[in-house]
Design a protein around this motif. Structure first.
Motif, PDB file in Angstrom:
ATOM      1  N   ALA A  57      37.294  69.315 -14.012  1.00 17.35           N
ATOM      2  CA  ALA A  57      35.837  69.166 -14.048  1.00 17.35           C
ATOM      3  C   ALA A  57      35.355  68.282 -12.897  1.00 17.35           C
ATOM      4  N   ALA A  58      36.065  67.193 -12.626  1.00 14.07           N
ATOM      5  CA  ALA A  58      35.682  66.294 -11.529  1.00 14.07           C
ATOM      6  C   ALA A  58      35.766  67.009 -10.184  1.00 14.07           C
ATOM      7  N   ARG A  59      36.786  67.823 -10.036  1.00 13.48           N
ATOM      8  CA  ARG A  59      36.947  68.567  -8.788  1.00 13.48           C
ATOM      9  C   ARG A  59      35.841  69.599  -8.617  1.00 13.48           C
ATOM     10  N   LYS A  60      35.530  70.315  -9.693  1.00 14.82           N
ATOM     11  CA  LYS A  60      34.503  71.357  -9.643  1.00 14.82           C
ATOM     12  C   LYS A  60      33.122  70.765  -9.354  1.00 14.82           C
ATOM     13  N   LYS A  61      32.826  69.608  -9.960  1.00 16.90           N
ATOM     14  CA  LYS A  61      31.516  68.967  -9.784  1.00 16.90           C
ATOM     15  C   LYS A  61      31.419  68.166  -8.491  1.00 16.90           C
ATOM     16  N   LYS A  62      32.525  68.115  -7.724  1.00 16.50           N
ATOM     17  CA  LYS A  62      32.583  67.294  -6.508  1.00 16.50           C
ATOM     18  C   LYS A  62      32.216  65.846  -6.820  1.00 16.50           C
ATOM     19  N   ALA A  63      32.788  65.348  -7.916  1.00 24.55           N
ATOM     20  CA  ALA A  63      32.463  64.015  -8.414  1.00 24.55           C
ATOM     21  C   ALA A  63      32.890  62.907  -7.458  1.00 24.55           C
ATOM     22  N   LEU A  64      34.012  63.076  -6.766  1.00 19.97           N
ATOM     23  CA  LEU A  64      34.445  62.034  -5.827  1.00 19.97           C
ATOM     24  C   LEU A  64      33.452  61.890  -4.683  1.00 19.97           C
ATOM     25  N   GLN A  65      33.048  63.020  -4.106  1.00 20.42           N
ATOM     26  CA  GLN A  65      32.092  62.962  -3.004  1.00 20.42           C
ATOM     27  C   GLN A  65      30.768  62.350  -3.462  1.00 20.42           C
ATOM     28  N   ARG A  66      30.315  62.732  -4.644  1.00 25.93           N
ATOM     29  CA  ARG A  66      29.031  62.242  -5.147  1.00 25.93           C
ATOM     30  C   ARG A  66      29.089  60.746  -5.454  1.00 25.93           C
ATOM     31  N   ASN A  67      30.144  60.293  -6.130  1.00 27.42           N
ATOM     32  CA  ASN A  67      30.230  58.887  -6.519  1.00 27.42           C
ATOM     33  C   ASN A  67      30.454  57.946  -5.341  1.00 27.42           C
ATOM     34  N   PHE A  68      31.216  58.399  -4.360  1.00 26.93           N
ATOM     35  CA  PHE A  68      31.451  57.559  -3.182  1.00 26.93           C
ATOM     36  C   PHE A  68      30.399  57.772  -2.106  1.00 26.93           C
ATOM     37  N   ARG A  69      29.529  58.775  -2.288  1.00 23.89           N
ATOM     38  CA  ARG A  69      28.477  59.105  -1.324  1.00 23.89           C
ATOM     39  C   ARG A  69      29.057  59.340   0.075  1.00 23.89           C
ATOM     40  N   MET A  70      30.181  60.083   0.101  1.00 20.55           N
ATOM     41  CA  MET A  70      30.858  60.408   1.353  1.00 20.55           C
ATOM     42  C   MET A  70      31.391  61.827   1.263  1.00 20.55           C
ATOM     43  N   GLU A  71      31.618  62.428   2.406  1.00 24.92           N
ATOM     44  CA  GLU A  71      32.290  63.722   2.454  1.00 24.92           C
ATOM     45  C   GLU A  71      33.748  63.479   2.831  1.00 24.92           C
ATOM     46  N   PHE A  72      34.643  64.087   2.080  1.00 24.92           N
ATOM     47  CA  PHE A  72      36.068  63.979   2.366  1.00 24.92           C
ATOM     48  C   PHE A  72      36.587  65.356   2.738  1.00 24.92           C
ATOM     49  N   GLY A  73      37.607  65.391   3.566  1.00 27.25           N
ATOM     50  CA  GLY A  73      38.228  66.655   3.940  1.00 27.25           C
ATOM     51  C   GLY A  73      38.931  67.287   2.738  1.00 27.25           C
ATOM     52  N   ILE A  77      41.175  65.578  -0.508  1.00 25.65           N
ATOM     53  CA  ILE A  77      40.876  65.831  -1.923  1.00 25.65           C
ATOM     54  C   ILE A  77      42.097  66.453  -2.599  1.00 25.65           C
ATOM     55  N   GLU A  78      42.712  67.421  -1.928  1.00 18.81           N
ATOM     56  CA  GLU A  78      43.904  68.085  -2.475  1.00 18.81           C
ATOM     57  C   GLU A  78      45.037  67.084  -2.683  1.00 18.81           C
ATOM     58  N   ARG A  79      45.241  66.184  -1.724  1.00 19.74           N
ATOM     59  CA  ARG A  79      46.293  65.175  -1.828  1.00 19.74           C
ATOM     60  C   ARG A  79      46.082  64.270  -3.035  1.00 19.74           C
ATOM     61  N   VAL A  80      44.840  63.829  -3.252  1.00 19.81           N
ATOM     62  CA  VAL A  80      44.534  62.944  -4.374  1.00 19.81           C
ATOM     63  C   VAL A  80      44.758  63.649  -5.708  1.00 19.81           C
ATOM     64  N   PHE A  81      44.269  64.874  -5.839  1.00 19.77           N
ATOM     65  CA  PHE A  81      44.429  65.584  -7.108  1.00 19.77           C
ATOM     66  C   PHE A  81      45.888  65.971  -7.360  1.00 19.77           C
ATOM     67  N   THR A  82      46.653  66.223  -6.315  1.00 23.27           N
ATOM     68  CA  THR A  82      48.087  66.488  -6.485  1.00 23.27           C
ATOM     69  C   THR A  82      48.791  65.236  -6.992  1.00 23.27           C
ATOM     70  N   GLU A  83      48.419  64.081  -6.429  1.00 23.04           N
ATOM     71  CA  GLU A  83      49.001  62.821  -6.874  1.00 23.04           C
ATOM     72  C   GLU A  83      48.592  62.497  -8.315  1.00 23.04           C
ATOM     73  N   LEU A  84      47.371  62.839  -8.679  1.00 20.76           N
ATOM     74  CA  LEU A  84      46.892  62.583 -10.049  1.00 20.76           C
ATOM     75  C   LEU A  84      47.663  63.404 -11.091  1.00 20.76           C
ATOM     76  N   GLU A  85      48.160  64.570 -10.695  1.00 20.65           N
ATOM     77  CA  GLU A  85      48.895  65.414 -11.633  1.00 20.65           C
ATOM     78  C   GLU A  85      50.119  64.710 -12.192  1.00 20.65           C
ATOM     79  N   SER A  86      50.697  63.771 -11.432  1.00 19.69           N
ATOM     80  CA  SER A  86      51.877  63.047 -11.914  1.00 19.69           C
ATOM     81  C   SER A  86      51.532  62.061 -13.024  1.00 19.69           C
ATOM     82  N   TYR A  87      50.254  61.710 -13.191  1.00 15.79           N
ATOM     83  CA  TYR A  87      49.827  60.786 -14.230  1.00 15.79           C
ATOM     84  C   TYR A  87      49.324  61.497 -15.472  1.00 15.79           C
ATOM     85  N   GLU A  88      49.290  62.818 -15.432  1.00 13.83           N
ATOM     86  CA  GLU A  88      48.755  63.631 -16.530  1.00 13.83           C
ATOM     87  C   GLU A  88      49.524  63.390 -17.828  1.00 13.83           C
ATOM     88  N   GLU A  89      48.787  63.372 -18.937  1.00 15.52           N
ATOM     89  CA  GLU A  89      49.434  63.205 -20.253  1.00 15.52           C
ATOM     90  C   GLU A  89      49.586  64.514 -20.950  1.00 15.52           C
TER      91      GLU A  89
END
Length: 89
Positions: A57-73, A77-89
């Motif tokens: 949901a965060a990826r679809k809503k572009k929540a990172l870009q909106r909350n940080f008020r920045m555009e990321f490549g 974004i892919e690197r961060v979400f790939t790293e987050l997958e290792s913390y998944e419950e």
């Protein structure tokens, strides 16, 4: 002695407030995104549940870009979400 309530933070995926220790922090410092499991990294931070639905949901809503008020490549974004997958419950 009083018992303290845990600090609450809002997930950028599901927009629910949850205890800080049940969420993962993503920090932005000098335009670089980092996953911060300790919660002590420099920079502005946002929080995300350890749930794949919230991450999607965060990826679809572009929540990172909106909350940080920045555009990321897309690669960053892919690197961060790939790293987050290792913390998944």
């Amino acid at each position: 002695m009083k018992t303290r309530k845990p600090p609450m933070r809002r997930c950028i995926g599901c927009m629910e407030s949850k205890p800080k220790n049940s969420l993962i922090r993503i920090a932005c410092f000098d335009g670089k995104l980092t996953v911060d499991p300790t919660g002590k990294a420099d920079g502005r931070g946002v929080y995300l549940c350890k749930d794949s639905r919230c991450m999607a949901a965060a990826r679809k809503k572009k929540a990172l870009q909106r909350n940080f008020r920045m555009e990321f490549g897309e690669s960053e974004i892919e690197r961060v979400f790939t790293e987050l997958e290792s913390y998944e419950e």
